[in-house]
Design an enzyme around this catalytic site. Structure first.
Site, PDB file in Angstrom:
ATOM      1  N   GLU A  16       0.829  -1.220   0.000  1.00 31.36           N
ATOM      2  CA  GLU A  16       0.000   0.000   0.000  1.00 31.36           C
ATOM      3  C   GLU A  16       0.858   1.262   0.000  1.00 31.36           C
ATOM      4  OE1 GLU A  16      -3.672   0.581   1.263  1.00 31.36           O
ATOM      5  OE2 GLU A  16      -4.030  -1.309   0.260  1.00 31.36           O
TER       6      GLU A  16
ATOM      7  N   TYR B 189      -2.967   4.436   6.899  1.00 37.30           N
ATOM      8  CA  TYR B 189      -2.210   3.186   7.052  1.00 37.30           C
ATOM      9  C   TYR B 189      -0.947   3.217   6.189  1.00 37.30           C
ATOM     10  CZ  TYR B 189      -1.119  -1.784   6.242  1.00 37.30           C
ATOM     11  OH  TYR B 189      -0.485  -2.983   6.105  1.00 37.30           O
TER      12      TYR B 189
HETATM   13  N1  UDP Z   1     -13.818  -5.566  -1.780  1.00 38.61           N
HETATM   14  C1  UDP Z   1     -15.002  -5.964  -2.429  1.00 38.61           C
HETATM   15  N2  UDP Z   1     -15.934  -6.667  -1.725  1.00 38.61           N
HETATM   16  C2  UDP Z   1     -15.782  -7.022  -0.422  1.00 38.61           C
HETATM   17  C3  UDP Z   1     -14.583  -6.626   0.239  1.00 38.61           C
HETATM   18  C4  UDP Z   1     -13.626  -5.894  -0.475  1.00 38.61           C
HETATM   19  O1  UDP Z   1     -15.206  -5.666  -3.627  1.00 38.61           O
HETATM   20  O2  UDP Z   1     -16.667  -7.700   0.127  1.00 38.61           O
HETATM   21  C5  UDP Z   1     -12.763  -4.887  -2.572  1.00 38.61           C
HETATM   22  C6  UDP Z   1     -12.079  -3.681  -1.965  1.00 38.61           C
HETATM   23  O3  UDP Z   1     -12.788  -2.494  -2.227  1.00 38.61           O
HETATM   24  C7  UDP Z   1     -10.752  -3.710  -2.685  1.00 38.61           C
HETATM   25  C8  UDP Z   1     -10.457  -5.193  -2.853  1.00 38.61           C
HETATM   26  O4  UDP Z   1     -11.717  -5.842  -2.706  1.00 38.61           O
HETATM   27  O5  UDP Z   1     -10.867  -3.153  -3.980  1.00 38.61           O
HETATM   28  C9  UDP Z   1      -9.470  -5.789  -1.886  1.00 38.61           C
HETATM   29  O6  UDP Z   1      -9.854  -5.435  -0.571  1.00 38.61           O
HETATM   30  P1  UDP Z   1      -9.264  -6.126   0.724  1.00 38.61           P
HETATM   31  O7  UDP Z   1     -10.113  -5.716   1.879  1.00 38.61           O
HETATM   32  O8  UDP Z   1      -9.099  -7.579   0.523  1.00 38.61           O
HETATM   33  O9  UDP Z   1      -7.828  -5.511   0.965  1.00 38.61           O
HETATM   34  P2  UDP Z   1      -6.753  -4.651   0.119  1.00 38.61           P
HETATM   35  O10 UDP Z   1      -6.256  -5.510  -0.997  1.00 38.61           O
HETATM   36  O11 UDP Z   1      -7.434  -3.404  -0.392  1.00 38.61           O
HETATM   37  O12 UDP Z   1      -5.690  -4.355   1.124  1.00 38.61           O
END
Ligand code: UDP
Length: 374
Positions: free
Chosen positions: A118, A162
């Site tokens: 990130e 974060y």
């Molecule tokens: N996301 C989604 N549906 C869900 C949960 C998350 O579409 O039920 C999307 C979120 O907006 C992001 C991606 O999935 O684009 C990955 O989110 P995650 O929470 O796994 O963590 P990240 O990769 O962003 O750290």
């Protein structure tokens, strides 16, 4: 080697602890949970201290002094939390991690610091409004440890607290290295996934990552929700591949990892979240679903504000450049996307059956049958 593993009983930590013990290292795990390493407790070489490291005087310095290498895995790493409690996210991911770094620097111990992909933030394609000639070119989203600019969103999109906390921590480690010859290695994980990644939604009051939302909908019924269309992309990295790379960083052959940052991820496993949902649903339908289980979920769209609340902004795309890990560690990921998902989903389906048996499904069925009678 004596390893002090802070946060060593979480998702990554539990797999790493298992590997370290297997390689005959002695591991002191400090964590406030222990259920993810419960099957390792009692193994020779493992000491567990159940401790919230945010408490004062819990013995950080003594434990650092006693170790050959310190691994810091302490983090809140789920986007839902960045939006819900940004200050706590900052305190844990920056203030508490900085105390650990300071103790290592003072006591001259090598630190392996877990950071995050990130820190790269957004891609140019996400804010240049169509002014890139070929916005979909992976080159715009392929991030290298030592060259790529780190692009955060505006302050009111407080999800970025974060990434900013982790970024500042990395900058401080770098400065310690520069001014005080401090020896650190930084790991930037790219969406590790595997058994124990998160609890399923129904089994936690926490906020899991996307895999658990989707898996939960598959097992319990419900909907798979695509936030803002599910167009954002991630590179999913199977935990066994990740652990192999991390273990090589712990070993640090010829000190190649000293004062280095490493991307650890699978560039070839890029998928949009929409495709992830479809693939998980297909795998579940073909390999796991049985008569009598809840019906397969529908896949629906939701807005990020409805799903996460105000202050959410996504990182649109991130592909690891793993040239450094390849050349310094001789490491390359081996797991493709389908095998990664099958192995991870299998774990949850099996665990669910072991712990809850068919009872819960029967209960769900009964509820459904009762509802249809009225
Ligand atoms: N996301 C989604 N549906 C869900 C949960 C998350 O579409 O039920 C999307 C979120 O907006 C992001 C991606 O999935 O684009 C990955 O989110 P995650 O929470 O796994 O963590 P990240 O990769 O962003 O750290």
């Amino acid at each position: 080697m004596k390893v002090l593993s802070l946060g060593g009983a979480g998702f990554i930590g539990s797999h790493l602890t298992e590997r370290l013990l297997h390689e005959n290292h002695s591991v002191m795990v400090v964590d406030y949970y222990d259920d993810k390493i419960s099957e390792l407790i009692g193994q020779p070489g493992l000491t567990l201290l159940k401790q919230d490291i945010r408490e004062d005087n819990w013995g950080l310095e003594e434990h650092v002094k006693d170790a050959d290498v310190v691994i810091d895995l302490i983090a809140y790493a789920n986007p839902g939390l960045y939006v819900k409690m940004p200050l706590e996210v900052f305190e844990l991911n920056f203030t508490e991690n900085l105390k650990i770094a300071k103790a290592c620097q003072m006591l001259n111990k090598r630190l392996i610091q877990f950071s995050t992909c990130e820190v790269y933030g957004k891609t140019p394609a996400s804010f240049l409004n169509g002014n890139l000639v070929n916005p979909d070119d992976p080159a715009h989203a392929t991030f290298s440890e030592d060259h790529t600019n780190l692009i955060m969103g505006p302050i009111e999109k407080h999800r970025w607290i974060y990434a900013s906390a982790k970024q500042l921590l990395e900058r401080i480690l770098h400065a310690y290295g520069l001014e005080q010859d401090f020896n650190y290695s930084i790991i930037r994980p790219f969406n590790f996934i595997g058994p124990k990644i998160d609890y399923l939604l129904n089994e936690t009051d926490g906020i899991p990552r996307v895999f658990s939302y989707f898996m939960d909908a598959l097992i319990h019924g419900g909907q798979m929700k695509l936030v803002d269309g599910g167009n954002h992309r991630r590179c999913y990295t199977y935990i066994d591949d990740a652990i192999e790379a991390i273990y090589r960083i712990v070993q640090n052959p010829n000190r190649v990892c000293d004062q280095e940052i490493f991307n650890i991820g699978s560039p070839h496993n890029e998928t949009s979240i929409k495709d992830l949902a479809v693939l998980m649903k297909d795998i579940y339908a073909n390999d796991m679903w049985q008569e009598g289980m809840p019906e397969l979920p529908e896949i629906i769209d939701v807005s990020s504000e409805d799903f996460y609340g105000k202050g959410y902004e996504d990182s649109d795309r991130r592909i690891p450049d793993i040239t450094k890990a390849k050349s310094l560690l001789g490491w390359e990921p081996e797991w493709d996307m389908v095998s990664t998902l099958k192995a991870t989903m299998n774990y949850y389906v099996t665990e669910y059956r072991l712990h809850y048996g068919m009872r819960s499904w029967k209960h769900d069925l009964l509820k459904k049958a009762m509802a249809s009678k009225h």
